[in-house]
Design a protein around this motif. Sequence first.
Motif, PDB file in Angstrom:
ATOM      1  N   GLU A 233       0.797  -1.163  -0.080  1.00 30.66           N
ATOM      2  CA  GLU A 233       0.108   0.099   0.022  1.00 30.66           C
ATOM      3  C   GLU A 233       0.715   1.180  -0.034  1.00 30.66           C
ATOM      4  OE1 GLU A 233      -2.487  -0.179   3.524  1.00 30.66           O
ATOM      5  OE2 GLU A 233      -3.796  -1.934   2.377  1.00 30.66           O
ATOM      6  N   VAL A 234       0.490   2.142  -0.502  1.00 34.62           N
ATOM      7  CA  VAL A 234       1.192   3.349  -0.855  1.00 34.62           C
ATOM      8  C   VAL A 234       0.201   4.714  -0.709  1.00 34.62           C
ATOM      9  CG1 VAL A 234       2.556   4.979  -2.127  1.00 34.62           C
ATOM     10  CG2 VAL A 234       2.882   2.722  -2.262  1.00 34.62           C
ATOM     11  N   VAL A 235       0.502   5.617   0.369  1.00 32.95           N
ATOM     12  CA  VAL A 235      -0.760   6.555   0.495  1.00 32.95           C
ATOM     13  C   VAL A 235       0.379   8.066  -0.261  1.00 32.95           C
ATOM     14  CG1 VAL A 235      -1.573   8.317   2.341  1.00 32.95           C
ATOM     15  CG2 VAL A 235      -1.086   5.828   2.621  1.00 32.95           C
ATOM     16  N   VAL A 236      -0.477   8.691  -0.848  1.00 31.34           N
ATOM     17  CA  VAL A 236      -0.067   9.610  -1.623  1.00 31.34           C
ATOM     18  C   VAL A 236      -0.435  11.231  -1.015  1.00 31.34           C
ATOM     19  CG1 VAL A 236       0.003  11.012  -3.862  1.00 31.34           C
ATOM     20  CG2 VAL A 236      -0.182   8.447  -3.735  1.00 31.34           C
ATOM     21  N   GLY A 237       0.358  11.958  -0.740  1.00 31.97           N
ATOM     22  CA  GLY A 237       0.163  13.153   0.065  1.00 31.97           C
ATOM     23  C   GLY A 237       0.592  13.110   1.472  1.00 31.97           C
ATOM     24  N   PRO A 238       1.535  13.937   2.146  1.00 29.97           N
ATOM     25  CA  PRO A 238       1.894  13.993   3.338  1.00 29.97           C
ATOM     26  C   PRO A 238       0.828  14.076   4.279  1.00 29.97           C
ATOM     27  CG  PRO A 238       2.917  15.366   2.392  1.00 29.97           C
ATOM     28  CD  PRO A 238       2.230  14.897   1.242  1.00 29.97           C
ATOM     29  N   ALA A 239      -0.379  14.820   4.036  1.00 31.89           N
ATOM     30  CA  ALA A 239      -1.504  14.921   5.042  1.00 31.89           C
ATOM     31  C   ALA A 239      -2.182  13.607   4.968  1.00 31.89           C
ATOM     32  CB  ALA A 239      -2.438  15.856   4.511  1.00 31.89           C
ATOM     33  N   GLY A 240      -2.315  13.030   4.064  1.00 35.19           N
ATOM     34  CA  GLY A 240      -3.016  11.566   3.984  1.00 35.19           C
ATOM     35  C   GLY A 240      -2.239  10.582   4.367  1.00 35.19           C
ATOM     36  N   ARG A 241      -1.046  10.789   4.793  1.00 40.13           N
ATOM     37  CA  ARG A 241      -0.061   9.682   5.505  1.00 40.13           C
ATOM     38  C   ARG A 241      -0.117  10.072   7.030  1.00 40.13           C
ATOM     39  NH1 ARG A 241       3.649  10.459   0.993  1.00 40.13           N
ATOM     40  NH2 ARG A 241       4.648  12.171   2.079  1.00 40.13           N
ATOM     41  N   ALA A 242      -0.286  11.180   7.404  1.00 37.24           N
ATOM     42  CA  ALA A 242      -0.411  11.529   8.791  1.00 37.24           C
ATOM     43  C   ALA A 242      -1.760  11.019   9.203  1.00 37.24           C
ATOM     44  CB  ALA A 242      -0.297  12.958   8.985  1.00 37.24           C
ATOM     45  N   LEU A 243      -2.850  11.439   8.399  1.00 35.52           N
ATOM     46  CA  LEU A 243      -4.253  10.792   8.912  1.00 35.52           C
ATOM     47  C   LEU A 243      -4.370   9.368   8.980  1.00 35.52           C
ATOM     48  CD1 LEU A 243      -6.903  11.752   9.408  1.00 35.52           C
ATOM     49  CD2 LEU A 243      -7.716  11.521   7.036  1.00 35.52           C
ATOM     50  N   VAL A 244      -3.728   8.536   7.930  1.00 35.24           N
ATOM     51  CA  VAL A 244      -3.787   7.118   7.857  1.00 35.24           C
ATOM     52  C   VAL A 244      -2.886   6.541   9.149  1.00 35.24           C
ATOM     53  CG1 VAL A 244      -2.888   4.942   6.860  1.00 35.24           C
ATOM     54  CG2 VAL A 244      -4.152   6.867   5.595  1.00 35.24           C
ATOM     55  N   ARG A 245      -1.819   7.111   9.751  1.00 30.03           N
ATOM     56  CA  ARG A 245      -1.016   6.934  10.464  1.00 30.03           C
ATOM     57  C   ARG A 245      -1.932   7.094  11.947  1.00 30.03           C
ATOM     58  NH1 ARG A 245       3.396   9.271   8.313  1.00 30.03           N
ATOM     59  NH2 ARG A 245       3.132  11.173   9.340  1.00 30.03           N
ATOM     60  N   GLN A 246      -2.682   8.180  11.947  1.00 26.81           N
ATOM     61  CA  GLN A 246      -3.587   8.307  13.230  1.00 26.81           C
ATOM     62  C   GLN A 246      -4.684   7.521  13.309  1.00 26.81           C
ATOM     63  OE1 GLN A 246      -6.175  11.840  13.027  1.00 26.81           O
ATOM     64  NE2 GLN A 246      -5.259  12.400  15.225  1.00 26.81           N
ATOM     65  N   ALA A 247      -5.206   7.166  11.874  1.00 28.80           N
ATOM     66  CA  ALA A 247      -6.267   6.223  12.085  1.00 28.80           C
ATOM     67  C   ALA A 247      -6.026   4.854  12.493  1.00 28.80           C
ATOM     68  CB  ALA A 247      -6.733   5.981  10.554  1.00 28.80           C
ATOM     69  N   ARG A 248      -4.683   4.317  12.319  1.00 33.02           N
ATOM     70  CA  ARG A 248      -4.269   3.077  12.989  1.00 33.02           C
ATOM     71  C   ARG A 248      -3.871   3.153  14.410  1.00 33.02           C
ATOM     72  NH1 ARG A 248      -0.926   2.067   6.963  1.00 33.02           N
ATOM     73  NH2 ARG A 248      -2.796   1.251   6.198  1.00 33.02           N
ATOM     74  N   MET A 249      -3.374   4.419  14.860  1.00 29.29           N
ATOM     75  CA  MET A 249      -2.974   4.313  16.157  1.00 29.29           C
ATOM     76  C   MET A 249      -4.138   5.040  17.217  1.00 29.29           C
ATOM     77  SD  MET A 249       0.825   6.239  15.579  1.00 29.29           S
ATOM     78  CE  MET A 249       1.196   6.400  17.220  1.00 29.29           C
TER      79      MET A 249
END
Length: 326
Positions: A233-249
């Motif tokens: 899986e690859v997330v495109v966009g720094p804001a998207g990466r931050a949100l996905v990390r938050q969703a998992r944590m």
Amino acid sequence: MGLRDHVVVVTGASSGIGRATAEAFARKGCAVVLAARREEALEATAEECGKHRGARTLVVPTDTTDAGAVENLARRAVQEFGRIDVWVNNAAVNAFGRFEDVPLEDFRKVLDVNVMGYVHGARAALPVMREQGTGTLINISSIAGAVAHPYNHPYSMSKYAIQALGSSLRQQLRMEGLKGIHVCTVMPATIDTPHFEQAANYTGRKLIAMPPVYSPERVARAVVDLVRHPHREVVVGPAGRALVRQARMAPGLAERAMARQADKSHLSHDESAPATHGVLHVPAPGEGAVHGGWHGRRRTAMRRTAVAAALAGAAVTAGRRVSRSH
């Protein structure tokens, strides 16, 4: 075999991410098979792709909800170019509104295009790749596949399903020992495409691309890179990466953040909008476009400039402190 020799099928190639992706592969000299409902827009995409040295194109108007049509798409690709090295499932639609307000026919259409369309694509591409022993299937999902959106229930459901589809396919292929076939999922943040103005809308409020907005070319580069270096899986966009990390944590925090952001900046507080089916049932006329007018490329450049300036300022400050200490 270099990337220049690859045969790439892209669904939803008439506009937005699909069109940018087709052009990115054409720029590498690939043979690109273009699929979507709109033949006029596909021809316009083919014209742009054909400007790049070594690129070859094939236009195949396709409704991805029709399994037979998607099988024909794969068949035409093999007949014309002899193989399928990359299949990009990208065609998608959207419907915004309160859960109770979205007509069931629109709810079903979003799921049919966004889920079954990808299923049809995978079932058409994988047999060809099995016979070859190699291939890359790329599914364009969304950060909505990690953090649902409060006003586009069917779209969020469909993107969660795409995450599951990619995971289950990877597991099956691994169990079968097919190491040469890769399944990758791309999760873009908000992208500057015509997607929002073409979506069905039952919110009563004008849709706005929720910032920060990134360019479709950025997603296209990520797709091309996956062919060279496959990842789950690859997330495109720094804001998207931050949100996905938050969703998992901290999924609860991520849900609350998404709800606030969506209400604040995804739906206008100043402009109303009439109820519309968008392009769910009838495709938009015209030649299509890559961008939606949300200035993703310009805003990305501005953010990079601001970050570079901040880093430079920090470096200067650090240098002064070092000088004072001596």
